[in-house]
Design an enzyme around this catalytic site. Structure first.
Site, short mmCIF file in Angstrom:
data_model
loop_
_atom_site.label_atom_id
_atom_site.label_comp_id
_atom_site.label_asym_id
_atom_site.label_seq_id
_atom_site.Cartn_x
_atom_site.Cartn_y
_atom_site.Cartn_z
N TYR A 6 0.87 -1.18 0.00
CA TYR A 6 0.00 0.00 0.00
C TYR A 6 0.91 1.22 0.00
CZ TYR A 6 -3.94 -3.10 1.03
OH TYR A 6 -4.91 -4.07 0.96
P1 FDA Z 1 3.19 -2.56 -10.56
O1 FDA Z 1 3.44 -3.08 -11.91
O2 FDA Z 1 2.81 -1.12 -10.44
O3 FDA Z 1 4.42 -2.91 -9.64
C1 FDA Z 1 4.53 -2.52 -8.29
C2 FDA Z 1 6.01 -2.42 -7.92
O4 FDA Z 1 6.67 -3.66 -8.16
C3 FDA Z 1 6.75 -1.39 -8.76
O5 FDA Z 1 7.79 -0.83 -7.99
C4 FDA Z 1 7.33 -2.22 -9.88
O6 FDA Z 1 8.46 -1.60 -10.47
C5 FDA Z 1 7.67 -3.51 -9.16
N1 FDA Z 1 7.62 -4.70 -10.01
C6 FDA Z 1 6.56 -5.14 -10.74
N2 FDA Z 1 6.87 -6.27 -11.37
C7 FDA Z 1 8.15 -6.57 -11.05
C8 FDA Z 1 9.03 -7.63 -11.40
N3 FDA Z 1 8.66 -8.61 -12.22
N4 FDA Z 1 10.29 -7.64 -10.90
C9 FDA Z 1 10.69 -6.63 -10.06
N5 FDA Z 1 9.89 -5.61 -9.69
C10 FDA Z 1 8.64 -5.58 -10.18
N6 FDA Z 1 -2.52 -5.85 -2.22
C11 FDA Z 1 -2.79 -6.91 -1.40
O7 FDA Z 1 -1.89 -7.38 -0.73
N7 FDA Z 1 -4.04 -7.46 -1.37
C12 FDA Z 1 -5.06 -7.00 -2.14
O8 FDA Z 1 -6.17 -7.51 -2.09
C13 FDA Z 1 -4.79 -5.89 -3.00
N8 FDA Z 1 -5.77 -5.39 -3.79
C14 FDA Z 1 -5.51 -4.32 -4.63
C15 FDA Z 1 -6.51 -3.81 -5.47
C16 FDA Z 1 -6.25 -2.73 -6.29
C17 FDA Z 1 -7.34 -2.20 -7.17
C18 FDA Z 1 -4.97 -2.12 -6.28
C19 FDA Z 1 -4.69 -0.92 -7.14
C20 FDA Z 1 -3.95 -2.64 -5.49
C21 FDA Z 1 -4.22 -3.73 -4.65
N9 FDA Z 1 -3.23 -4.26 -3.82
C22 FDA Z 1 -3.51 -5.34 -3.01
C23 FDA Z 1 -1.88 -3.67 -3.80
C24 FDA Z 1 -0.96 -4.45 -4.73
O9 FDA Z 1 -0.55 -5.65 -4.10
C25 FDA Z 1 0.30 -3.62 -5.06
O10 FDA Z 1 -0.07 -2.40 -5.63
C26 FDA Z 1 1.25 -4.40 -5.96
O11 FDA Z 1 2.55 -3.88 -5.86
C27 FDA Z 1 0.78 -4.35 -7.39
O12 FDA Z 1 1.57 -5.13 -8.22
P2 FDA Z 1 1.51 -4.84 -9.79
O13 FDA Z 1 2.46 -5.76 -10.46
O14 FDA Z 1 0.09 -4.83 -10.24
O15 FDA Z 1 1.98 -3.33 -9.84
#
Ligand code: FDA
Length: 533
Positions: free
Chosen positions: A473
């Site tokens: 978060y």
């Molecule tokens: P994103 O692509 O934005 O990555 C997030 C971070 O991780 C960035 O710093 C990125 O550079 C890095 N990153 C991504 N992929 C990578 C990789 N392969 N290697 C290295 N670094 C990498 N959380 C939770 O615990 N339980 C929940 O139920 C929810 N629900 C939820 C709903 C909604 C609508 C949102 C917007 C967010 C959540 N979250 C959540 C929070 C979520 O776990 C958090 O935002 C994650 O970091 C999202 O991962 P993404 O890959 O989608 O994001």
């Protein structure tokens, strides 16, 4: 400009191939990418602003519209690798031409760190690396880092009804960031976090070398399971253990307004929710609604629950341990675990499972700002009333607080098991959220000020010294790295210990060993001890 490059940019199709280019770093970067050995084997697809698809590729995975404005800094290039070798090429060219890298998985970062940076940068968008392979007999899955948790749920749910995985609620969340920061969902009290069940991973390091668990070593493997994304390397795939669940589980949502004694029932919930049997998770969502009698605004608490068992055992349990909620037989719905995923994601429970594969969220995207807190002692009803007063402010579009109980398995896992440290002693976590649609500075400031004031108000009632927070978060208000250059350990500790407690020092040691020049970095990545820029 090289004729071929100019022609391809004019034709504005995702470009692959080789070309030379003039002096600017980013053009050299493109040239480097397209002439790398990886590009000879298969196309490296990338998008520059000259490409008509660039805005849609950029915006598709932006989940917080606060960062989808014309003023937000844009990447010079978006690279969409199809293979690990494309990632290696992007890292190598980034080094050579000093173009800053941001990795994007599902794009759900609360502060937009996967697609916004204050220096010239490119996005490595893993959207095309999204396959999931479930092995039911071995109870494992390999998940490419560009996949969503919805894709993982879909692959599990179409192959078995008795295995599950304890990740988040919203199917469009990416496993790349989610697992990198811990990742929790409604079976957290039974199983712990997503990251607690990672048993192997593939990662490309700062030198472009590909590792698995054995070759990266246990320190780095520890760090990537909760130490935050974009810090230690690019994870390309995770291997996880799947967990056994009964054929049928039970869900319910019971709502109470202030007039229906919501405050008293939340108070009781604070005493019992982290002590229920591990199979039972009841969270509380506080928001605003209208009274049915005279349509005035009131506060509403929604008690939203997953029970890993059947109605016949849940009903007596609730009647014995939480009679104040007044749950009745007709409130309870029995269904398979995969259909419970649909329920919590907001879909009708008879929807085709394919909806879980969609990367388009069910509810429209909006601007939002969020914060988190951990609670170790119940707060008074008076303190809860102060929350309601803030939720009822009519100039705030859509305020919401989510209280998620801990205890159960979360209390058994040692604090240092993975970097995520919030374990025994935590009663519940608060997520503070505010959404708004109105555009413009004034609306943004009003809503961000609101959540900051609420956060200030709650200070006496939540964890202290440090005031703890959940890295997934993401909240840059809790501190951030020095944008101008080297961030000292003292500066980074300000936010680092809030997310990681005592695990922060080990994260620094791992970072210093694997990426001493701080190649993988953002505003809240753990910095190395050494003073490289
Ligand atoms: P994103 O692509 O934005 O990555 C997030 C971070 O991780 C960035 O710093 C990125 O550079 C890095 N990153 C991504 N992929 C990578 C990789 N392969 N290697 C290295 N670094 C990498 N959380 C939770 O615990 N339980 C929940 O139920 C929810 N629900 C939820 C709903 C909604 C609508 C949102 C917007 C967010 C959540 N979250 C959540 C929070 C979520 O776990 C958090 O935002 C994650 O970091 C999202 O991962 P993404 O890959 O989608 O994001």
């Amino acid at each position: 400009m090289n004729f071929l490059l100019a022609l391809l940019l004019m034709l504005a199709v995702p470009w692959s191939g080789s070309a030379a280019s003039p002096a600017a770093n980013h053009e050299n970067f493109l040239h480097c990418l397209s002439t790398s050995p990886a590009a000879n084997v298969s196309k490296i697809v990338f998008y520059t602003p000259a490409n008509p698809s660039y805005p849609s590729v950029l915006q598709f995975s932006i989940h917080n519209l606060r960062f989808n404005t014309s003023a937000a800094p844009k990447p010079i290039v978006i690279v969409t690798p199809q293979t690990t070798s494309h990632i290696q090429a992007a890292i190598s060219c980034s080094h050579k031409h000093r173009l800053h890298l941001r990795v994007r998985g599902g794009g759900h970062d609360y502060e937009g760190l996967s697609y916004v940076a204050s220096r010239p940068f490119f996005i490595l968008d893993l959207i095309n690396l999204s396959s999931v392979k479930v092995d039911v007999a071995a109870r494992t899955a390999w998940i490419q880092a560009g996949a969503t948790i919805g894709e993982l749920y879909y692959q599990i749910g179409t192959q078995t009804t008795t295995l599950a995985f304890p990740a988040g609620v919203c199917p469009t969340v990416g496993v790349g960031g989610h697992f990198s920061g811990g990742g929790y969902g409604l079976s957290l009290r039974k199983f712990g976090l997503a990251a607690d069940h990672i048993v192997d991973a593939h990662l490309v390091d700062v030198k472009g070398k590909v590792h698995n668990r054995a070759s990266m070593g246990e320190d780095l493997f520890w760090a990537i399971r909760g130490g935050g994304g974009n810090t230690f390397g690019v994870v390309t795939a995770w291997k996880v253990n799947l967990l056994p669940v009964p054929e049928n589980v039970t869900v319910f949502t019971v709502t109470k307004t202030i007039q229906q004694n919501a405050t008293g029932i939340i108070n009781r919930w604070q005493q019992v929710a982290d002590r229920f049997p591990d199979d039972l998770f009841i969270r509380v969502i506080l928001d605003r609604t209208e009274t049915t009698t005279n349509s005035t605004a009131t506060g509403r608490a929604s008690f939203n629950s997953l029970y890993l068992g059947q109605v016949q055992s849940l009903l007596p349990l609730l009647q014995r341990d939480f009679p104040e909620l007044g749950v009745e037989r007709e409130d309870l719905i029995e269904l398979t675990w995969i259909r419970s995923i649909l329920y919590f994601a907001g879909y009708p429970t008879d929807s085709p499972l394919e909806v879980l594969r969609s990367r388009v969220p069910l509810t429209r995207k909006r601007n939002f700002k969020a914060k988190s807190d951990y609670v170790t002692e119940p707060m008074s009803e008076r303190a809860l009333e102060g929350i309601w007063r803030r939720i009822l402010r009519p100039d705030i579009e859509d305020p919401e607080l989510i209280f998620s109980p801990y205890g159960g398995r979360m209390s058994e896992i040692p604090e240092s098991s993975i970097p995520f440290p919030h374990r025994a002693g935590t009663r519940y976590k608060i997520q503070h959220l505010v959404y708004w649609e109105r555009e413009g500075r004034e609306a943004t400031d009003r809503h961000v000020d609101w959540i900051r004031e609420l956060y200030g108000y709650l200070a006496p009632h939540v964890s202290k010294n440090p005031r703890l927070a959940y890295v997934n978060y993401r909240d840059l208000d809790v501190g951030s790295n020095n944008g101008a250059g080297f961030t000292s350990n003292e500066e980074a500790r300000v936010w680092g210990v809030k997310y990681f407690k005592g695990n922060y020092e080990r994260l620094v040691r791992v970072k210093t060993a694997v990426d001493p020049r701080n190649f993988f970095r953002n505003e809240q990545s753990v910095p190395p001890l050494t003073a490289w820029k």
